[in-house]
Design a protein around this motif. Structure first.
Motif, PDB file in Angstrom:
ATOM      1  N   LEU A 189       0.945  -1.180   0.196  1.00 52.63           N
ATOM      2  CA  LEU A 189       0.072  -0.069  -0.225  1.00 52.63           C
ATOM      3  C   LEU A 189       0.952   1.295  -0.244  1.00 52.63           C
ATOM      4  O   LEU A 189       0.310   2.285  -0.480  1.00 52.63           O
ATOM      5  N   GLY A 190       2.030   1.048   0.548  1.00 54.35           N
ATOM      6  CA  GLY A 190       2.924   2.264   0.485  1.00 54.35           C
ATOM      7  C   GLY A 190       3.666   2.702  -0.687  1.00 54.35           C
ATOM      8  O   GLY A 190       4.727   3.265  -0.796  1.00 54.35           O
ATOM      9  N   GLU A 191       3.408   1.762  -1.744  1.00 56.78           N
ATOM     10  CA  GLU A 191       4.047   1.655  -2.914  1.00 56.78           C
ATOM     11  C   GLU A 191       5.563   1.645  -3.297  1.00 56.78           C
ATOM     12  O   GLU A 191       6.190   2.204  -3.800  1.00 56.78           O
ATOM     13  N   ASN A 192       5.944   0.660  -2.349  1.00 54.96           N
ATOM     14  CA  ASN A 192       7.461   0.232  -2.214  1.00 54.96           C
ATOM     15  C   ASN A 192       8.106   0.011  -3.507  1.00 54.96           C
ATOM     16  O   ASN A 192       9.054   0.586  -3.832  1.00 54.96           O
ATOM     17  N   GLN A 193       7.393  -0.731  -4.270  1.00 55.92           N
ATOM     18  CA  GLN A 193       7.951  -1.074  -5.830  1.00 55.92           C
ATOM     19  C   GLN A 193       7.988   0.058  -6.776  1.00 55.92           C
ATOM     20  O   GLN A 193       8.907  -0.233  -7.738  1.00 55.92           O
ATOM     21  N   CYS A 194       7.552   1.051  -6.452  1.00 53.50           N
ATOM     22  CA  CYS A 194       7.747   2.333  -7.297  1.00 53.50           C
ATOM     23  C   CYS A 194       8.449   3.296  -6.658  1.00 53.50           C
ATOM     24  O   CYS A 194       8.678   4.404  -7.549  1.00 53.50           O
ATOM     25  N   MET A 195       8.991   2.855  -5.946  1.00 52.47           N
ATOM     26  CA  MET A 195      10.057   4.111  -5.419  1.00 52.47           C
ATOM     27  C   MET A 195      11.526   3.847  -5.347  1.00 52.47           C
ATOM     28  O   MET A 195      11.781   2.635  -5.448  1.00 52.47           O
ATOM     29  N   LEU A 196      12.334   4.844  -5.409  1.00 54.94           N
ATOM     30  CA  LEU A 196      13.667   4.753  -5.465  1.00 54.94           C
ATOM     31  C   LEU A 196      14.172   4.390  -4.500  1.00 54.94           C
ATOM     32  O   LEU A 196      13.677   4.360  -3.194  1.00 54.94           O
TER      33      LEU A 196
END
Length: 298
Positions: free
Chosen positions: A49-56
């Motif tokens: 939900l914290g969008e881990n995979q989309c963050m640098l």
């Protein structure tokens, strides 16, 4: 030394962003303060939900560092580990240990779908990265890698593997895990609209998703279930269920961020490739949200 006994509500919070998709740490602070004030037992940042995979990589570490500063020891902060390689996973865990994180919620490898032997190797390898406590996130619905109850019997020799986030959507698993492993693990449910069913079967905690938008009611629901006040819990659960179901859709990040916006606890902006929902889908989700909020318990 035994690992900490994680129990209670550990919400998996969103990562607030500006419309240009940059991190909005000030908005994160405001949201996290409201969540902590509700009485939660822990805080999970950089999960699905914290969008881990989309963050640098540097953004993830910045979010973790900021969360630890905001929590200021009031609740333990743990971070999701969602990487494509064991090297990236161990590096991230070691960096977060230095930042002062309390532990981890480790997901299976991203993109590549491991077989059972590879799955065990993945979790065992990451477990060696630090001595900190961790939770294994089992979500075969979302990530197509299943850690079965029988595999948890085999993994029980990892001393700091303390908890399971069980998100298979099969509540039979809770009883199967208890029968096979006793009280070896703290079992958390990770499917919001199976919370009450899971609570009746006997869980130790709840990794809440949609409830981050209505944290007081979410915490009250946990407290009612723990007290065995089932009639009151059912009534509150029936109110929350349409909102909780927003956590079970492929667009769950967009839905819950929109829900947070409607309750005044954030904005709907997401990191691409996700886009804010639009058109008929947006109208339908807003209808669900607004009808529920009109009937919000006093």
């Amino acid at each position: 030394m035994s690992p900490p006994q994680w129990t209670g509500v550990f919400p998996a919070v969103v990562t607030q962003m500006h419309q240009d998709q940059s991190l909005d740490l000030a908005a994160c602070t405001r949201h996290w303060e409201a969540v902590i004030e509700s009485g939660v037992a822990g805080l999970i940042v950089c999960g699905s939900l914290g969008e881990n995979q989309c963050m640098l990589p540097e953004e993830k570490r910045a979010v973790v560092k900021h969360a630890i500063e905001v929590a200021a020891g009031r609740v333990p902060v743990i971070t999701g580990v969602a990487e494509m390689s064991t090297h990236a996973g161990t590096s991230y865990m070691q960096d977060c240990e230095k930042l002062g994180v309390a532990g981890f919620m480790i997901m299976p490898p991203m993109v590549y779908k491991t077989d059972p032997r590879e799955t065990q190797h993945w979790f065992r390898t990451l477990a060696k990265a630090t001595p900190l406590t961790w939770m294994l996130y089992n979500n075969p619905v979302g990530y197509h890698t299943d850690v079965t109850p029988e595999m948890f019997v085999e993994l029980a020799d990892i001393p700091h593997l303390a908890a399971i986030k069980e998100s298979s959507a099969n509540t039979r698993r809770i009883t199967e895990l208890r029968n096979l492993t006793g009280n070896r693990y703290q079992i958390f449910t990770g499917v919001d609209d199976l919370f009450l069913e899971s609570a009746i079967l006997g869980i130790d905690g709840w990794v809440a998703g949609s409830g981050i938008a209505f944290p007081k009611e979410n915490q009250q629901l946990w407290d009612l279930a723990q007290a065995g006040r089932w009639d009151e819990a059912r009534a509150l659960y029936r109110w929350a269920q349409p909102l909780m179901k927003l956590d079970t859709h492929i667009h769950f990040v967009q839905y819950i961020k929109l829900l947070c916006q409607e309750t005044g606890l954030g904005k709907e902006w997401v990191r691409e490739p996700r886009l804010p929902i639009a058109g008929a889908e947006r109208d339908q989700v807003l209808k669900i949200i607004r009808e529920a909020l009109m009937q919000r318990p006093a």
